[in-house]
Design an enzyme around this catalytic site. Structure first.
Site, PDB file in Angstrom:
ATOM      1  CB  CYS A 334       8.918  77.554  46.316  1.00  0.00           C
ATOM      2  SG  CYS A 334       8.884  75.973  45.516  1.00  0.00           S
ATOM      3  NE  ARG A 363       5.697  71.296  38.123  1.00  0.00           N
ATOM      4  CZ  ARG A 363       5.202  70.984  39.329  1.00  0.00           C
ATOM      5  NH1 ARG A 363       4.675  69.794  39.529  1.00  0.00           N
ATOM      6  NH2 ARG A 363       5.248  71.851  40.315  1.00  0.00           N
ATOM      7  CD  GLN A 381       2.383  74.781  41.212  1.00  0.00           C
ATOM      8  OE1 GLN A 381       3.325  75.550  41.298  1.00  0.00           O
ATOM      9  NE2 GLN A 381       2.439  73.544  41.677  1.00  0.00           N
ATOM     10  CG  ASP A 383       2.647  78.035  44.849  1.00  0.00           C
ATOM     11  OD1 ASP A 383       2.448  77.520  45.957  1.00  0.00           O
ATOM     12  OD2 ASP A 383       3.601  77.763  44.110  1.00  0.00           O
ATOM     13  CG  HIS A 385       5.709  79.989  48.797  1.00  0.00           C
ATOM     14  ND1 HIS A 385       5.529  80.495  47.535  1.00  0.00           N
ATOM     15  CD2 HIS A 385       5.988  78.671  48.643  1.00  0.00           C
ATOM     16  CE1 HIS A 385       5.718  79.526  46.657  1.00  0.00           C
ATOM     17  NE2 HIS A 385       5.989  78.410  47.289  1.00  0.00           N
ATOM     18  CE  LYS A 464       3.302  64.914  48.647  1.00  0.00           C
ATOM     19  NZ  LYS A 464       2.996  65.054  47.230  1.00  0.00           N
ATOM     20  CG  HIS A 510       6.273  74.952  49.660  1.00  0.00           C
ATOM     21  ND1 HIS A 510       7.071  75.448  48.668  1.00  0.00           N
ATOM     22  CD2 HIS A 510       7.100  74.594  50.670  1.00  0.00           C
ATOM     23  CE1 HIS A 510       8.348  75.379  49.062  1.00  0.00           C
ATOM     24  NE2 HIS A 510       8.377  74.873  50.273  1.00  0.00           N
TER      25      HIS A 510
END
Length: 637
Positions: A334, A363, A381, A383, A385, A464, A510
RNA sequence: GCUGGUGUGGCUCAGUCGGUAGAGCAGCUGAUUCGUAAUCAGCAGGUCAGCGGUUCAAAUCCGCUCACCAGCUCCA
């Protein structure tokens, strides 16, 4: 007399005070024997409960979830009783029924080992044989605490104390010398737990908090019949063969080595699968107004301090301090996305901006949590946004829900949804959190979706919606997620110009659909047991000439397939046709084309389908039409 | 990270009481040219996860480390 309304709508009359059990008996001996619990006016209760007024009565057998839970829960009491008989110093904590079976957590100085489990099972068998009756009784909180203090069960005292404030009586179940704090319901006696097995013993933290003492958890499963237990164990054994870690190695898709725990390698065939998923993802996102970006894998550590992630996540999340230059390897995408949004002025007319990124994140997950492709230290991911005005929140959330639902339906996945609300130590005002949470709920309601609420489980920046998928043995993995965020735009001072000419702060979402490509491939592999449908199969067709003199013809066919965009391979090894078919079957290739004299002469191919055997001969063009149709329709076969 | 368990050729596994490692599959070589899930023969392949200890002797017993498996915590 009282009127009892049965499940089908049937109304029958009974003497006041008749037990639910007697009602069941009057309906049939089979039902009476199978009954595990009842619902009286929708409320769960023991089958021996006396009915003293008109009511609706539902009789729950082992076939129903609640009946099964009552049954398994009784098995957990038997487990606890056996442990107390064998090891009187062990302290009891909790022992609920779960989706598959039950567990019980014990506080014991010496950890339980598999041989101890066997011993406990032996004692449990005795208790079943003794056919002890479970008797329910109630005490006031004070009396309850007194009883558990006498029995020297400190965890029970703690549990009663937290419950005492409600001012209700505390219920207990007693079976012979064993008395257990419990809300129930239970089956009436221990003799009915005919078939059970203690499946594993592990550690588990008290109250699920790693700061607390680690208890010993014993898992088990129970059935009314031995054959059902055997059947269950067999199914679990079979299910384990779908494990993506094994299939990934066997089919040369992916692997993980001790040299990189949690860092998966994608092999050539795994890359084909992965690229197909990514291509599909790209085209579907382009259709829906997403733009793709790529942000760096390493950025200044300061960025995550600014975003607030640093303070809210476990330090294990970060791989940092590269060359002492205060850089961090990104554990999420992000902040990079924020910088991209921020580089230009935005008008309200531009919104929503949907910015997608197949972002590779790292991670530092704890070693004990790693699991094949499902839980890794390095993953991509899918991902995105979404930056938008407050008015656009609900429609954007609905758009993402639709997208996730569409994707999962393509793969035939059943999913379930969780909504997580504000956690402790989160940023922002109550007003924002309530608005965000309401927006998510409203979108789910609009879609008519059922969901479970996880109180306090949201991200630090917003609530979420999570989408969970099941693996081969029923463990669930979070894949898709939609997270609403008012905080990050604030921290990064994002702005757009409204119709009024004033500066406004956008809201952001997200979201991921696959979750991570790696995890999704893991789930996908288990879903199909490695037998991917034609549109995803790394090798779609194996071409098999019967003998050397058919090799030229086979090469022609292969060339035709390849120029038509089919992923085909030739296996012209000097082996019998049965041998090579067997290999192609084990490699889960959807189609095999066998060709010998007959096919060579007539310009045809003999088609064998992985799932369906010999399909007879057809000409190459007809085969191409067939396979193309399957690929284009993304058929699940 | 925590609790318990496991670790023997690429894979699946055997190896008794501590006496110095074995099979099948895969691989390689040769023969076989074959019609829908395993052709035959031969060859090669192991620092028994790693390190240390006990012992005349360790795959086997003990300790530590690593990895894996199950669960907990955490999370896509």
């Amino acid at each position: 007399m009282i009127k009892v309304t049965l499940k089908g709508g049937d109304i029958r009359e009974f003497e006041t005070g008749t037990s639910a059990e007697s009602v069941a008996k009057s309906l049939g001996a089979g039902l009476y024997k199978a009954a595990c619990a009842v619902k009286i006016n929708g409320e769960l209760s023991d089958i021996r409960t006396a009915l003293d007024s008109d009511c609706e009565l539902e009789i729950l057998t082992f076939e129903s979830e609640e009946g099964r839970r009552a049954f398994n829960h009784t098995a957990s009491h038997i487990l606890a009783q056996a442990v107390k008989r064998l090891y009187p110093d062990v302290k009891l904590t909790i022992g609920p029924a779960i989706e598959n079976g039950f567990y019980y957590d014990f506080d014991t100085e010496k950890p339980f080992t598999p041989d101890v489990l066997e011993k406990i099972e032996g004692e449990m068998k005795k208790i079943v044989k003794e056919n002890l009756t479970l008797e329910r009784f109630e005490l006031s909180p004070d009396e309850a605490i007194k009883l558990m203090k006498e029995k020297d069960e400190p965890y029970k005292v703690e549990l009663i104390n937290t419950h005492a404030s409600k001012g209700e009586n505390i219920s207990f179940y007693k079976q012979s010398e064993f008395t257990e704090l419990c809300a129930g319901p239970h089956i009436p006696n221990t003799g009915r737990v005919k078939a059970f097995k203690l499946t594993q013993c592990t550690g588990a933290y008290w109250h699920g908090d790693s700061k607390n003492k680690m208890l010993q958890r014993v898992y088990g499963i129970a059935f009314p019949k031995a054959s059902e237990l055997e059947e269950y164990l067999k199914i679990m054994e079979e299910a384990k063969k779908r494990d993506h870690r094994k299939i990934g190695r066997d089919l040369d898709l992916f692997d993980i080595y001790p040299e990189g725990p949690g860092f998966p390698f994608f092999l050539p065939k795994g890359m084909v699968l992965r690229n197909l998923l990514e291509d599909f993802w790209r085209s579907e996102h382009a259709k829906r107004g997403y733009q793709e970006i790529r942000t760096p894998m390493i950025l200044s550590e300061e960025l995550w301090h600014r975003s607030g992630h640093w303070d809210h996540y476990n330090e294990n999340m970060y791989f940092t301090k590269i060359d002492d230059a205060d850089f961090a390897i990104k554990p999420m995408n992000c902040p990079g996305g924020m910088l991209v949004f921020k580089r230009k002025m935005h008008s309200y007319k531009d919104l929503p901006v949907r910015m997608a990124e197949l972002g590779l994140v790292h991670r530092h997950e704890l070693s004990g949590t790693l699991h094949g492709l499902m839980r890794v230290r390095c993953f991509t991911q899918d991902d995105a946004h979404i930056f938008m005005t407050p008015e656009q929140i609900e429609s954007e959330i609905i758009g993402v829900i639709d997208l996730i639902d569409y994707f999962y339906s393509i793969f035939g996945f059943e999913y379930f949804v969780e909504l997580s609300t504000r956690p402790e130590n989160s940023m922002g005002s109550d007003e924002q959190w309530n608005m965000a949470t309401d927006a998510l709920k409203s979108a789910l309601t609009h879609k008519g979706m059922e969901y479970k609420i996880n109180e306090g489980d949201g991200a630090f920046y917003g609530p979420k919606i999570d989408f969970h998928l099941k693996d081969c043995i029923g463990r669930t993995w979070q894949c898709g997620t939609i997270q609403l965020d008012f905080q990050m735009p604030e921290r990064f001072e994002l702005e757009y110009t409204g119709a009024d000419g004033e500066k406004h702060r956008p809201v952001m979402i997200h979201r991921v659909v696959f979750g991570s490509i790696e995890r999704f491939i893991g789930i996908l592999t288990e879903q199909y047991a490695g037998a991917f449908p034609a549109w995803l199969a790394p090798v779609q067709v194996t071409v098999l000439p019967i003998s050397e003199r058919h090799a030229d013809y086979a090469a022609d066919v292969l060339a035709k397939l390849k120029s038509a965009g089919i992923r085909a391979e030739l296996d012209a090894r000097n082996e019998k046709i049965g041998y090579r078919i067997r290999e192609a079957q084990m490699q889960k290739v959807p189609f095999m084309l066998v060709m010998g004299d007959k096919e060579k002469e007539t310009g045809t191919v003999a088609v064998r389908e992985r799932s369906d055997g010999d399909k007879g001969t057809m000409n190459v063009e007809a085969f191409l039409d067939m396979i193309k149709e399957k690929v284009d329709s993304k058929s699940q076969q």
